[in-house]
Scaffold this motif. Structure first.
Motif, PDB file in Angstrom:
ATOM      1  N   LYS A  70     -25.993  48.093 -43.099  1.00 37.22           N
ATOM      2  CA  LYS A  70     -26.399  49.231 -43.916  1.00 37.22           C
ATOM      3  C   LYS A  70     -26.978  50.298 -42.999  1.00 37.22           C
ATOM      4  O   LYS A  70     -27.763  50.002 -42.096  1.00 37.22           O
ATOM      5  CB  LYS A  70     -27.441  48.798 -44.948  1.00 37.22           C
ATOM      6  N   SER A  97     -18.008  53.312 -45.450  1.00 38.20           N
ATOM      7  CA  SER A  97     -18.393  53.665 -46.815  1.00 38.20           C
ATOM      8  C   SER A  97     -18.905  55.095 -46.842  1.00 38.20           C
ATOM      9  O   SER A  97     -19.295  55.653 -45.812  1.00 38.20           O
ATOM     10  CB  SER A  97     -19.462  52.702 -47.340  1.00 38.20           C
ATOM     11  N   ALA A 142     -25.710  54.629 -46.371  1.00 43.65           N
ATOM     12  CA  ALA A 142     -24.335  54.139 -46.529  1.00 43.65           C
ATOM     13  C   ALA A 142     -24.396  52.619 -46.451  1.00 43.65           C
ATOM     14  O   ALA A 142     -24.949  52.065 -45.481  1.00 43.65           O
ATOM     15  CB  ALA A 142     -23.431  54.701 -45.452  1.00 43.65           C
ATOM     16  N   ARG A 175     -22.183  49.988 -46.024  1.00 40.28           N
ATOM     17  CA  ARG A 175     -21.405  49.057 -45.191  1.00 40.28           C
ATOM     18  C   ARG A 175     -20.679  49.793 -44.064  1.00 40.28           C
ATOM     19  O   ARG A 175     -19.816  50.627 -44.329  1.00 40.28           O
ATOM     20  CB  ARG A 175     -20.379  48.299 -46.044  1.00 40.28           C
ATOM     21  N   TRP A 176     -21.036  49.447 -42.818  1.00 35.74           N
ATOM     22  CA  TRP A 176     -20.313  49.982 -41.656  1.00 35.74           C
ATOM     23  C   TRP A 176     -20.178  48.906 -40.581  1.00 35.74           C
ATOM     24  O   TRP A 176     -21.049  48.062 -40.411  1.00 35.74           O
ATOM     25  CB  TRP A 176     -21.030  51.203 -41.070  1.00 35.74           C
ATOM     26  N   GLU A 231     -12.467  44.198 -48.755  1.00 35.38           N
ATOM     27  CA  GLU A 231     -11.692  44.902 -49.778  1.00 35.38           C
ATOM     28  C   GLU A 231     -10.198  44.693 -49.535  1.00 35.38           C
ATOM     29  O   GLU A 231      -9.800  44.092 -48.545  1.00 35.38           O
ATOM     30  CB  GLU A 231     -12.047  46.392 -49.768  1.00 35.38           C
ATOM     31  N   ASN A 285     -10.670  47.818 -44.733  1.00 34.80           N
ATOM     32  CA  ASN A 285     -12.110  47.748 -44.982  1.00 34.80           C
ATOM     33  C   ASN A 285     -12.479  46.304 -45.311  1.00 34.80           C
ATOM     34  O   ASN A 285     -12.008  45.741 -46.304  1.00 34.80           O
ATOM     35  CB  ASN A 285     -12.483  48.675 -46.142  1.00 34.80           C
TER      36      ASN A 285
END
Length: 282
Positions: free
Chosen positions: A209, A151, A170, A172-173, A50, A47
């Motif tokens: 988003k 997310s 959501a 974060r994609w 992260e 991700n």
């Protein structure tokens, strides 16, 4: 036409080659049994922004000083990470991974060679190799690593809408996903005509988003907002009654699978050597 002497000569050579091949085949199997270890990796996804885990396990070895772990990436000259003699050795580490990698050093002795990758980047995607040497032998396995953003969606009643509506968000994609609404009561129904989905680029100009609004909903029904790309699938459920709102969510990584490899001295290679010699003679 070949003479009798030539026929006898090549017959003897053929017999020698066949016997040598058979012996080499037997020896090869004996060696492979003593000098191979099983290494297993798990295809996974990171991700963006992260920390991620590149999973790799091997046959445990109590001799920590003899264990060498090397992580390599296809197309990268330097090492991703190296661990040997009980500690990290990063002198040959590629610049793009500096300060971003670590193994679970306290778990190496039980066969865990997994790599922790900090602050996952889009460019970290690719094919990695987990290469292991122990006192028992050596082995390796490849790992396919995907990177993106995913997310868990949050579904709420949209009180700002003119009709009874639900809002699914959501943060974060990436890559851009598809969004599908479903209903427990109206199973199989297509809600595309009564929903509206938008994608807003985030500040880092990579992830987006996701916002989707479902109109004309009814109470005492469970609705699901399903977001999916080629890396992950996330679902947010909501049920609105006269007295309460119930929610639940679920995230699933797609296409995760194990790759197992047993590296050994190949008996076939031992047989091919005398055969190649025979072809050269002819």
């Amino acid at each position: 036409m070949a003479s009798l002497g030539q026929v006898i000569f090549w017959s003897i050579i053929s017999i020698i080659i066949i016997l040598a091949g058979a012996i080499a085949f037997i020896i090869g199997f004996g060696i492979s049994g003593r000098h191979s270890i099983t290494v297993t990796t798990l295809t996974s996804a990171g991700n963006i922004g992260e920390d991620g885990i590149l999973s790799c396990t091997f046959e445990p070895d109590i001799k920590l000083a003899d264990i060498v772990i090397q992580w390599l990436k296809e197309g990268v000259m330097g090492l991703v990470h190296e661990f040997k003699e009980g500690k990290d050795v990063l002198s040959n580490q590629d610049e793009m991974f500096r300060g971003r990698t670590a193994v679970f050093s306290d778990q190496v002795i039980v066969g865990n060679a997994s790599l922790r990758l900090k602050n996952v980047q889009l460019t970290d995607a690719g094919t990695y190799k987990c290469y292991i040497i122990t006192s028992k032998g050596k082995g390796n396995a490849n790992l396919k690593y995907k990177t993106g953003a995913f997310s868990i969606p949050e579904v709420n009643v949209d009180y700002n809408a003119s009709s009874e509506s639900l809002r699914c968000e959501a943060p974060r994609w990436f890559p851009q996903p598809t969004v599908v609404w479903a209903s427990q009561v109206d199973q199989g129904a297509n809600f595309s005509d009564v929903s509206n989905t938008s994608f807003e680029l985030n500040s880092e100009n990579v992830t987006m988003k996701v916002v989707s609004v479902l109109y004309n909903v009814t109470i005492n029904n469970t609705y699901s907002c399903m977001i999916e790309n080629n890396i992950a699938k996330a679902t947010g459920d909501i049920k609105v009654t006269d007295s309460e709102i119930k929610r639940r969510s679920h995230l699933q990584l797609l296409n995760s699978k194990a790759s197992l490899c047993v590296s050994a001295y190949s008996a076939i290679d031992w047989v091919l050597l005398p055969l190649c010699f025979y072809l050269m003679l002819k």
